[in-house]
Each structure stands twice: as C-alpha cells, then as structure tokens.
Write a protein that holds these residues in place. Structure first.
Motif, PDB file in Angstrom:
ATOM      1  N   TRP A  42       0.802  -1.226   0.053  1.00 12.09           N
ATOM      2  CA  TRP A  42       0.090   0.024   0.076  1.00 12.09           C
ATOM      3  C   TRP A  42       0.809   1.337  -0.108  1.00 12.09           C
ATOM      4  N   ARG A  57       1.480   4.331  -2.822  1.00 11.62           N
ATOM      5  CA  ARG A  57       1.238   5.492  -2.675  1.00 11.62           C
ATOM      6  C   ARG A  57       2.447   6.376  -2.642  1.00 11.62           C
ATOM      7  N   ASN A 104      -2.983   3.768  -9.206  1.00 14.43           N
ATOM      8  CA  ASN A 104      -2.344   4.271  -8.103  1.00 14.43           C
ATOM      9  C   ASN A 104      -1.338   5.250  -8.421  1.00 14.43           C
ATOM     10  N   GLY A 127      -4.938   1.473  -2.444  1.00 10.55           N
ATOM     11  CA  GLY A 127      -3.712   2.358  -2.775  1.00 10.55           C
ATOM     12  C   GLY A 127      -4.198   3.241  -4.224  1.00 10.55           C
TER      13      GLY A 127
END
Length: 671
Positions: free
Chosen positions: A155, A159, A240, A272
């Motif tokens: 995740w 990000r 993402n 994400g």
C-alpha cells in the motif's frame, strides 16, 4: 478544461465503415474523436472494450495511428489477452503491445539493462517469508502477520510513501495492520535496506525503477516516447500514484493518450488506487475532451433502475446508465430470520432458477466478505447444488484458519479449542478484522458440529469440517459461483443473488468517513450491475459470529432498492407506512390538473421527466412522484435540496435520487 463531445470530427470513408457498424452515437464519437488526451467515461456494460479496440483499429486503417507504436495498458493479463484477441479479429494480429503496468515496465527494464550491460537484479516474487524474518516477537512465527505487513508495504509503495513517512500517512489513512504503525514502519525500512543489500527488486520496484530511468535520462526517455507514441489505458479509475507517475514518464509532448474508466466502479482506494486521476481529468491532462458512454447493453431496465437508485443516493454520479434491453424480471428483496435460513433460501433460489440446458455457472451468489461464503457452501453441499468459491480462495486455505486448525490439533478438547479461538477472534489480537471474521466462522462451524455430534472430538470435527466444505473453490466444472463483491468486478452472470445486505457488511462496519461509505456504495453498485437477467437481494435479521448471535439491521441502501421497486420499506411496518402515506396525502394539493401559467409549465416538464424515469425503471409513475407531489413542487419552486425536502411527499431517499434533476427543471423554467 475538458469538454464533453459527441460530435464526429470528420466523415469516415466507406471502406472504414466496418469499424463503425453497430456502434451507437456515443461509441461512434469515442472511436472517431481526434482529441488527445481523450477521456472515455464508460459505464458498466456500455461496451468499453469494443470501443477501445475499434478506436485502435479504425485509426490504424485511416493512417492516424501506427499499430506498432501503440502501448495498451490493462490491469490484468486476461484483459490484455482479450484486447489482443479482439484486435486480431479486427485485422490487427500483431504490432500492438498490450500488457499490465508491471509487465510493460519489466520488459522496458530488461531491455535497458541488456543495452547497458547491467546484470539484472533478482526478482523477489515471494515476499511473505522474506518479511517474516524481519518482524520481531510473535509476528515472526505466526502465519498471518507477515501477510498483512506485506499488504501495508505494498500500500505504501503504491502511494509512493517511503518508510520514514509511513507512520503519519498510515495514521491519516486509518490503516489497521496487526502490529502498531511504528513497528510496521521499522519492518518496512529493514525490508528496503535488505533488498538493496542483497540486490533484490519486488514488483513495485519495477514500476519505480522504470520511471526513474526515464526521469534520469532525457535522451533515453525521448527514444522510448517516440517508440510508443499512442497510449491507451483501461480501467483508469484503478490507477495508483506509483502507476500514474510511471505513465507521466511514458508521455511526451507528442504523445497521443486515451484513458478509459468508470468513476462509479472505483472500489480499490483501500489498496492504494486513486480515482481522482480519472475524475479530475482536467487537472492532470489539461486541454482534453471527454466522451461518456451511458448506454448499457448488459442488464434489464429493472436491474439498472435498482443499481442507479443506489448510486444516485450519493453525492456525485458522473455516469447514469440507460437500459437498452427489453423489460425483464422485477428484482426481489427478502429478509430472513437468521443467516442459516438465508443461506438455505438462497440455495433453494439457485435450484429454482436452474433450467434444463442452462449451466449452473449462469448463476452467482455475491457476498461482501470471504467469511460469508462458508455458510452458503455448507447449505449448497447439503442439497447437492454444485458450487465453488471464487476470488478470495477457500476458507480452509486462509493462513489464519490454517494456523487456527493447527492450534486445535494440539488442544485437549474441542470445547477448549473453540473457546480459545473465539477469544482470539473477539479480541482481534494479531488479526485484521477480515481474518478475525474467518476465525469466528470456524468457531461457528465448530458450535454447529457440537450441536450435531455432542460427543465428537477434535479429530472428528476436523474431518467433518473438511467434508462440509469439500467443494469450495474446485475451480472447474459447471457450478454456481460464490464470489466476493470485489472479486466479481469485471464479471457477469444471468442470475445474481446478492446475500448479506446488512449494515456492518454493506457498508462494511469499519467504513467511517464519507469517502469510505461512498466507496462501499460503489461496491454495492458493482455487485448489482453484474446481473443480466435476474437480481435477488437478501439479508438476515440475526447472524452468528463465533459463539455470539447478533441482531442485524438491513443495509441503509435496502430502502433505496425497495423504493425503486415500489414496495413498502423494510424498516416500516405496513400499518405505520400506510398511516404515514395518508398523513402526507392530507398535506398535498388536491387539484394538480387545475394549475395554469408558469406552474402548469413546471408541472408538465416534471411529468415528462417522471415518465422517462418510470419507463427506465419499468415501475408505475407514482413510484417516482405522484401528481400531487409534482403539483406542490411546481407551486413552491424549491431552489435548494433543503427546500425540496420541505415539499410533502419528498423524503430523504427521493431527494437524494431525484433532487438534482427536479431542481434543474425548476430552475430552467423559473421566470
């Protein structure tokens, strides 16, 4: 600023008509548009893959695109294969490069390493064991914590969050890993350090390194951008920040870009993804155009009315599906006394819907969480309905369940084992909420077994459990599929049963913010739009979690579904509902047909709009609004949502669903 366009920029030659034949005007506009960047907002069942492939083929035929310089980015290998197959049937059997972000980036890196004589680093494709050795204390030995820490690392990487920023960013995002955030940040930092020391890269590194190479070497970047000038990206709502950053590096001043996505199906923010790259198209890709595909060819009008009704309760609905199929079965909503009764009823419904010559696989049962699947599996096994669990995998193969069963084998008695597991599931210690729910389901099955065999021991229970769930996820053969909402995305069935529509599941209980709840709404919309011909929704008034039986309330969106279907809301008794309706009618004007002048114009405009809505939903017009309510709106001329709610006959649900349309009509005709 992006502009909505449905115009055809140039007339196409007759030789190219084969790529346009059978397309509706909006699909045709998407194929013919000369705009770049171009955003295609494609609703569920609107033929987006057809439009995407026909756009590529048409432009190749007309010479505005070189297929050898096309890069088509998808999110799954299956989608890439389908795209290549369709292009092949359109005459483009080779040339177009199609693949996932990771596959394309890895090919780019390997070519770059080879050109520079660099020995490629080793790909770390199995992270769990690697991460497990970096976790202190108990987390090192259990089976679930490393999986969840890996999920946190992925995740953060998606990000573009480095280890030193993980803790504050995870706090802001309300992440709930099984270890405290500071410990996860430490493990994340060690993970990055160990990879560098041992010259390893993971799949997220592949995207990062591919982008870094392009940023660092303008000459190399220019050559790459010339090589792949035409970029097409599917499912853009699921991109993402890391993938978007790589896309930015692939793009150059002369690049030709087409993005396809559906904001209504943005359901992966927890993983994400950031749908704002699609929604805020103007910000990221100024000067582009948008074509919207809202014509649905998959589902009956009745199913679309239910799905649209749920979606339209939200704050923003960028795509409103229009049906293009004949009327079909009216969807159903049923409540049951408990979860066992619900599972048995869904099983009976599957048997009833099965017809000679129609495969079992034409049906699916959709549930919000993996833990819900086992009760359905048990009911279907008991009545010989062929079935399999798809997506999240078998309950007995989940790592927390494997560990729980291993612990049981070492216990002195079944009672003690179940009590210990019940405590673990209830406390949630070292378990995420989903994993705790799976352990609670094992406890529930254990209590069920004890009711059947009071003298049974642990060995007998484990044998019974294996036999009871033996048909989970066999993966082949003709069977009803039991699928989570997330795993159902991109799939469709003739008959869909949506089970467990209860508050706590839909929306999920840990959805706390407005954004969380809106994503849950979209997730339900995705589930509903998987159905082509029949849709059946169910919920249970009581449900057992481990050793605890809890009262349940219907999902707040059940009310919208029932309002669309024109039935009495579940939460209100028949007598109370009738009394409330009589009280509302007493407040309404009594002579809607006698209005004249401006009021009459507004009334007629509203009645025309209502006719379109009722036809689309295949429900009587009064289910939308009755004449007296339309008269009151025409007389009061509300200009805001709060003013509209003061009109007798307009409740919160209808204001959410129809308020924007009504206020727009009133404003347009207000003198």
């Amino acid at each position: 600023m992006a502009t909505e366009t449905h115009a055809q920029p140039t007339p196409e030659p007759d030789d190219d008509e084969r790529f346009l034949r059978g397309l509706n005007p909006h699909q045709r506009a998407a194929v013919l548009s000369a705009a770049s960047p171009l955003r295609i907002l494609a609703g569920a069942g609107s033929g987006k893959t057809r439009v995407l492939t026909h756009r590529i083929a048409y432009r190749a035929e007309t010479g505005t695109l070189d297929p050898h310089r096309v890069l088509a980015v998808t999110f799954t290998r299956k989608a890439a294969g389908e795209l290549r197959g369709r292009l092949g049937r359109l005459g483009l059997r080779d040339g177009v490069h199609a693949g996932t972000f990771h596959a394309i980036a890895y090919a780019q890196l390997r070519q770059r390493w080879e050109e520079r004589g660099v020995r490629p680093p080793e790909l770390l494709d199995r992270k769990v064991g690697f991460v497990a050795r970096l976790i202190p204390g108990r987390g090192r030995s259990d089976r679930t914590t490393p999986l969840d820490v890996v999920a946190e690392i992925e995740w953060a990487a998606a990000r573009r969050i480095p280890p030193e920023r993980y803790e504050p960013e995870a706090t802001k995002a309300r992440r709930r890993p099984p270890l405290d955030l500071a410990t996860v940040a430490t493990v994340y930092d060690r993970y990055e350090e160990q990879k560098k020391r041992r010259r390893l890269v993971d799949f997220d590194d592949i995207l990062r390194l591919a982008a870094r190479d392009l940023e660092a070497d303008p000459v190399y970047a220019a050559a790459r951008r010339w090589r792949f000038r035409h970029l097409f990206v599917d499912e853009f709502q699921d991109v993402n920040p890391l993938q978007h950053h790589l896309l930015e590096q692939w793009l150059g001043p002369e690049s030709d870009l087409c993005l396809v996505g559906d904001p209504n199906q943005a359901i992966y923010a927890w993983n994400g993804a950031d749908a704002r790259y699609l929604v805020d198209f103007d910000r990221w890709f100024p000067g582009g155009e948008t074509v919207t595909l809202e014509d649905n060819y998959r589902s009956t009008p009745q199913i679309l009315a239910v799905a649209n009704g749920v979606l339209q309760m939200g704050a923003n609905v960028p795509i409103r599906l229009r049906p293009h199929r004949p009327a079909g079965h009216v969807p159903t909503v049923r409540a049951f006394e408990d979860d066992v009764a619900e599972a048995r009823a869904v099983t009976r419904a599957c048997r009833d819907a099965h017809r000679p010559g129609v495969p079992w696989s034409a049906q699916a049962v959709l549930v919000r969480t993996n833990a819900q699947a086992s009760l359905l599996t048990e009911a279907m096994a008991a009545t010989s309905v062929p079935h399999r669990v798809r997506g999240a995998g078998r309950l007995l193969e989940q790592p927390e369940v494997v560990e729980a069963l291993s612990t049981m084998r070492r216990s002195t008695s079944l009672d003690v084992a179940l009590a210990d597991l019940d405590h673990d599931a209830d406390s949630g210690e070292h378990l995420t909420e989903d994993r705790a729910a799976n352990v609670a389901e094992v406890v529930r099955l254990g209590r069920e077994y004890q009711a059947l065999e009071p003298a049974g021991d642990i060995g007998a229970f484990l044998a019974w459990l294996s036999a009871t769930l033996r048909d989970e996820d066999r993966g082949s053969g003709d069977a009803v599929e039991i699928v989570t909402f997330h795993a159902a995305k991109g799939l469709e069935w003739s008959v869909v049963h949506v089970a467990g529509l209860e508050e706590g599941y839909v929306p999920i209980h840990h959805a706390e913010t407005v954004d969380d709840v809106e994503e849950e709404r979209r997730l339900l919309y995705v589930a509903l739009t998987r159905a082509r011909d029949e849709l059946h929704c169910t919920w249970a008034r009581k449900r057992t979690f481990g050793s605890r039986t809890m009262k349940r309330s219907p999902s707040p969106w059940i009310e919208s579904i029932e309002a669309t279907l024109g039935v009495a809301p579940t939460q209100v008794t028949r007598s109370a509902g009738a009394e409330r309706a009589r009280a509302a009618r007493r407040q309404l004007p009594t002579s809607p047909a006698r209005t004249s002048g401006p009021e009459r114009d507004v009334f007629e405009a509203l009645r025309s709009w209502r006719r379109e809505q009722s036809r689309a939903a295949d429900v009587p017009a009064f289910v939308i609004f009755n004449d007296a309510t339309l008269t009151a709106i025409a007389e009061r001329r509300p200009r805001t949502r709060s003013q509209l709610l003061q009109v007798p006959g307009v409740g919160e649900v209808k204001a959410q669903r129809f308020g924007d349309d009504v206020l727009r009509i009133v404003a347009a005709l207000d003198p």
